[in-house]
Design a protein around this motif. Structure first.
Motif, short mmCIF file in Angstrom:
data_model
loop_
_atom_site.label_atom_id
_atom_site.label_comp_id
_atom_site.label_asym_id
_atom_site.label_seq_id
_atom_site.Cartn_x
_atom_site.Cartn_y
_atom_site.Cartn_z
N UNK A 1 46.67 53.70 72.01
CA UNK A 1 46.20 54.50 70.99
C UNK A 1 46.80 55.37 70.02
N UNK A 2 46.63 55.04 68.85
CA UNK A 2 47.37 56.15 67.97
C UNK A 2 46.55 57.21 67.20
N UNK A 3 46.65 58.38 67.35
CA UNK A 3 46.20 59.58 66.36
C UNK A 3 47.03 59.96 65.48
N UNK A 4 46.77 59.88 64.30
CA UNK A 4 47.34 60.11 62.92
C UNK A 4 46.94 61.58 62.59
N UNK A 5 47.94 62.35 62.14
CA UNK A 5 47.99 63.89 61.59
C UNK A 5 48.64 63.72 60.22
N UNK A 6 48.27 64.70 59.20
CA UNK A 6 49.21 64.81 58.11
C UNK A 6 50.15 66.02 58.10
N UNK B 1 44.87 59.34 56.82
CA UNK B 1 44.09 58.19 56.59
C UNK B 1 45.04 56.86 56.02
N UNK B 2 45.87 57.48 55.24
CA UNK B 2 46.94 56.45 54.78
C UNK B 2 47.93 56.32 55.92
N UNK B 3 48.30 56.93 56.80
CA UNK B 3 48.92 56.40 58.00
C UNK B 3 48.28 55.63 58.86
N UNK B 4 46.97 55.96 59.18
CA UNK B 4 46.24 55.26 60.16
C UNK B 4 46.02 53.66 59.62
N UNK C 1 43.70 50.51 68.16
CA UNK C 1 43.02 51.53 68.36
C UNK C 1 43.71 52.80 67.65
N UNK C 2 43.34 53.13 66.28
CA UNK C 2 43.91 54.25 65.77
C UNK C 2 42.62 55.10 65.18
#
Length: 431
Positions: free
Chosen positions: A355-360, A370-373, A382-383
């Motif tokens: 799983x990956x969690x994206x942050x700005x 959202x763009x990176x996700x 799973x992002x």
């Protein structure tokens, strides 16, 4: 002016961005008494590996008894990390005091239509500080490129070093290895000596060699076979260098190549009369510390922090994960800049993650969560885009499980934001 006011004032110059050319920094330093003329330098350029190379060289020289200045970028958690003397950051009051002296000169130049950028200002500040502190040696890391980088205002250095070259900052440096190598080779000066890392693309080597021939500069190519890796684990590697056992406290096969570059540089320095013993090498390497370069923050689950922000850095991180974390449940917390090749970087990291969690990151150049996700979802099923950093880490902690691993990666900006937060959260777990 307080230290906090000084940093705010320096950061205000970021709005002027990057302006190629050495004329402004040359004039600024001339008005400040040309501090660079009284110093001896080791000048380090390259796409990846500059920070490690500079840190190791600085640590070895310091151990050998030389009063050693270190100027690096970017910083991770503390602005003063960029200016160090014998391993200690510039005192806050000294930084503020120097800025009080330099700003009137900068403002006078601005009135004349000569606007100084943020990096030009901090380069000048560093050089003035090093000169006043009577440094025996200054290890100077190039900020961007080389040819027109503000650090290239220095006279012919005692030694130049060119580390690994790959595609990065293409909007500024060019979109081919040949163009980027040309910019990096700009630090090669007439009559000097340059140590060159073993480049993966022969085009880069050709460009560097041509520049050296034109300027009568002696190239020393690193022979990676002089160094062998005896053992390695998550704490680093034990190297054999001509029968000498050296502990390298940095993680990854690429760091062994960086170590080979530093050891070659030391050979050249010794030939120039710089006194560095084998014991200085061993202790200097073992003492070296650098944050956010595949840094292990916690053992179980493993929390690995890395600021690598381009495809080559992501590939190196993926190799570490495959070698040292096989079969583990990997959860990544990622953030990246919009001007980086996020798709290529994710192609290395994302398939290794459950799983990956994206942050700005808190930077105007950053991609939104959202763009990176959206990009990450092409490589990992799973992002999730999140916005609260502590909640993101707590979620990753739960998802990874005790036997898993958390990767915090993609940007030095994100690394700088997450490192103190993670240390605080983990410290509270111990209490």
């Amino acid at each position: 002016m307080t230290y906090e006011q000084a940093v705010k004032r320096i950061n205000s110059l970021l709005r002027f961005g990057i302006k190629p050319g050495l004329e402004r920094i040359q004039e600024l330093l001339h008005r400040l008494g040309d501090p660079q003329e009284s110093l001896s330098f080791i000048h380090v350029a390259g796409t990846n590996g500059k920070g490690t190379t500079c840190t190791l060289l600085s640590s070895v020289l310091q151990q050998a008894g030389y009063r050693t200045g270190l100027f690096t970028s970017p910083y991770v958690t503390e602005f003063r990390e960029r200016f160090q003397l014998n391993g200690e950051m510039i005192p806050k009051d000294q930084l503020a005091g120097l800025l009080d002296e330099i700003l009137p000169v900068v403002e006078n130049m601005a009135v004349q239509g000569k606007t100084i950028t943020e990096f030009e200002l901090i380069t000048a500040l560093a050089l003035v500080w090093f000169a006043r502190e009577h440094c025996d040696m200054v290890v100077l890391e190039v900020g961007l490129g080389g040819r027109f980088d503000a650090t290239n205002v220095i006279p012919c250095p005692l030694l130049a070093v060119i580390c690994s070259i790959s595609l990065d900052h293409t909007a500024v440096l060019g979109d081919t290895i040949q163009k980027i190598a040309f910019e990096k080779a700009g630090i090669i000066k007439r009559g000097g000596v340059t140590v060159v890392y073993p480049q993966s693309d022969p085009t880069a080597t050709c460009v560097i060699s041509q520049a050296a021939r034109e300027r009568g500069n002696h190239l020393v190519f690193v022979d990676p076979y002089k160094v062998s890796c005896q053992s390695s684990d998550l704490s680093g590697s034990v190297l054999n260098y001509r029968g000498l056992e050296i502990t390298l406290p940095f993680l990854g096969e690429h760091q062994v190549k960086n170590a080979s570059t530093v050891l070659t540089a030391v050979e050249v320095l010794r030939e120039k009369g710089i006194q560095i013993s084998d014991q200085d090498l061993q202790i200097g390497f073992a003492k070296a510390k650098i944050p956010a370069r595949m840094e292990i923050l916690w053992p179980s689950p493993i929390v690995l922090l890395d600021g690598g922000h381009n495809p080559e850095g992501a590939m190196a991180l993926s190799q570490v994960v495959k070698k040292y974390l096989p079969g583990k449940n990997i959860v990544a917390i990622m953030g990246m800049m919009a001007d980086k090749d996020s798709r290529s970087a994710l192609s290395y990291i994302a398939p290794l993650c459950s799983q990956i969690i994206t942050l700005q990151p808190e930077n105007p150049r950053s991609l939104t969560s959202e763009e990176l996700a959206k990009v990450a979802s092409d490589f990992c099923p799973k992002v999730e885009a999140m916005h609260n950093r502590e909640q993101a880490f707590q979620k990753a902690w739960g998802l990874a499980g005790k036997d898993g691993a958390i990767l915090i990666c993609g940007s030095f900006f994100l690394a700088g934001e997450m490192r103190p937060l993670v240390q605080r959260v983990l410290s509270s777990c111990q209490n």
